[in-house]
Scaffold this motif. Structure first.
Motif, mmCIF file in Angstrom:
data_model
loop_
_atom_site.group_PDB
_atom_site.id
_atom_site.type_symbol
_atom_site.label_atom_id
_atom_site.label_comp_id
_atom_site.label_asym_id
_atom_site.label_seq_id
_atom_site.Cartn_x
_atom_site.Cartn_y
_atom_site.Cartn_z
ATOM 1 N N LEU A 3 -13.745 127.504 56.947
ATOM 2 C CA LEU A 3 -13.215 126.929 55.717
ATOM 3 C C LEU A 3 -14.097 125.803 55.177
ATOM 4 N N HIS A 4 -15.092 125.406 55.946
ATOM 5 C CA HIS A 4 -16.059 124.411 55.495
ATOM 6 C C HIS A 4 -17.158 125.113 54.690
ATOM 7 N N THR A 5 -17.931 124.308 53.966
ATOM 8 C CA THR A 5 -19.125 124.839 53.314
ATOM 9 C C THR A 5 -20.276 124.745 54.307
ATOM 10 N N LYS A 6 -21.380 125.403 54.008
ATOM 11 C CA LYS A 6 -22.575 125.316 54.870
ATOM 12 C C LYS A 6 -23.050 123.868 54.982
ATOM 13 N N SER A 184 -4.365 122.749 53.291
ATOM 14 C CA SER A 184 -4.696 121.381 53.699
ATOM 15 C C SER A 184 -6.069 120.979 53.164
ATOM 16 N N PHE A 185 -7.035 121.877 53.313
ATOM 17 C CA PHE A 185 -8.380 121.601 52.798
ATOM 18 C C PHE A 185 -8.357 121.441 51.277
ATOM 19 N N ALA A 186 -7.589 122.267 50.603
ATOM 20 C CA ALA A 186 -7.536 122.203 49.139
ATOM 21 C C ALA A 186 -6.951 120.871 48.669
ATOM 22 N N SER A 188 -6.777 117.991 50.346
ATOM 23 C CA SER A 188 -7.709 116.910 50.693
ATOM 24 C C SER A 188 -8.921 116.918 49.770
ATOM 25 N N GLY A 189 -9.393 118.102 49.411
ATOM 26 C CA GLY A 189 -10.511 118.222 48.477
ATOM 27 C C GLY A 189 -10.180 117.619 47.124
ATOM 28 N N GLY A 190 -8.923 117.745 46.719
ATOM 29 C CA GLY A 190 -8.496 117.142 45.457
ATOM 30 C C GLY A 190 -8.647 115.634 45.479
ATOM 31 N N LEU A 191 -8.386 115.014 46.613
ATOM 32 C CA LEU A 191 -8.564 113.564 46.737
ATOM 33 C C LEU A 191 -10.051 113.203 46.706
ATOM 34 N N LEU A 192 -10.840 113.971 47.445
ATOM 35 C CA LEU A 192 -12.283 113.686 47.533
ATOM 36 C C LEU A 192 -12.983 113.792 46.183
ATOM 37 N N ARG A 193 -12.496 114.678 45.322
ATOM 38 C CA ARG A 193 -13.155 114.862 44.029
ATOM 39 C C ARG A 193 -13.147 113.590 43.183
#
Length: 197
Positions: A3-6, A184-186, A188-193
């Motif tokens: 689920l991570h990117t490279k 969960s990743f989605a 959390s990604g919203g916060l990181l953006r």
């Protein structure tokens, strides 16, 4: 790991939705939005385990990983430096609301988020904090990225509790917990953006 990117992990398979951390051009305003929303999410997690609507949530009180007080101190520091602290925004309030709902009706899914939020912050979160600090904070280390005691031992203690709790789960419940990881990743990604927009 898939689920991570490279950029995040060798085994990553997802396409990045943002530039690599090294290429981020963060702003104080965006970083403050990230910190405010993160505080709301951590505070929500802490309140849920404190209330323990599901009795075994109490196992996750006072783990040493809690972050809301550290974030409160950091936001106070920013305020003293003359910055305006924003109110929580949609990514944070939406995630906090989702966690509240899960905690009442879907404990296995809730635990997936609990695990991912805390453990991601101790890994990639620390790396992100360091990069942002280098770019916009004169390398100041925020309280958000400091723990009392040995962090690897704190993490192992929580892992042990998670494994102990999960021994009573059925195979379907364990699989359901794992299936929640992408959400969960989605969230959390919203916060990181906030950091790079």
């Amino acid at each position: 790991m898939r689920l991570h990117t490279k950029d995040q992990a060798r085994e990553g398979e997802k396409e990045p939705q943002a530039p690599p951390v090294a290429k981020w051009e963060p702003s104080i305003e965006g970083y403050l939005r990230f910190l405010v929303d993160s505080r709301l999410v951590f505070q929500t997690l802490e309140e849920i385990v404190e209330r323990a609507a599901v009795p075994w949530y109490a196992e996750f009180r006072n783990t040493g990983l809690e972050r809301s007080e550290a974030l409160k101190k950091d936001l106070e520091w920013f305020k003293q430096e003359g910055h305006t602290i924003p109110e929580p925004s949609a990514p944070g309030t939406t995630y906090a609301s989702y966690l509240e709902k899960l905690s009442e009706k879907d404990p296995q899914a809730f635990i997936c988020h609990f695990y991912n939020v805390y453990f991601a912050h101790t890994a990639g979160g620390r790396m992100i904090g360091k990069k942002v600090s280098e770019k916009i904070l004169n390398k100041k280390e925020l309280e958000f990225y400091k723990w009392e005691g040995n962090l690897s031992q704190l993490l192992q203690n929580v892992r042990n509790k998670l494994n102990q709790v999960a021994t009573s789960w059925s195979r379907e419940e364990k699989d359901h917990c794992l299936e929640e990881t992408e959400k969960s990743f989605a969230y959390s990604g919203g916060l990181l953006r906030h950091i790079f927009t």
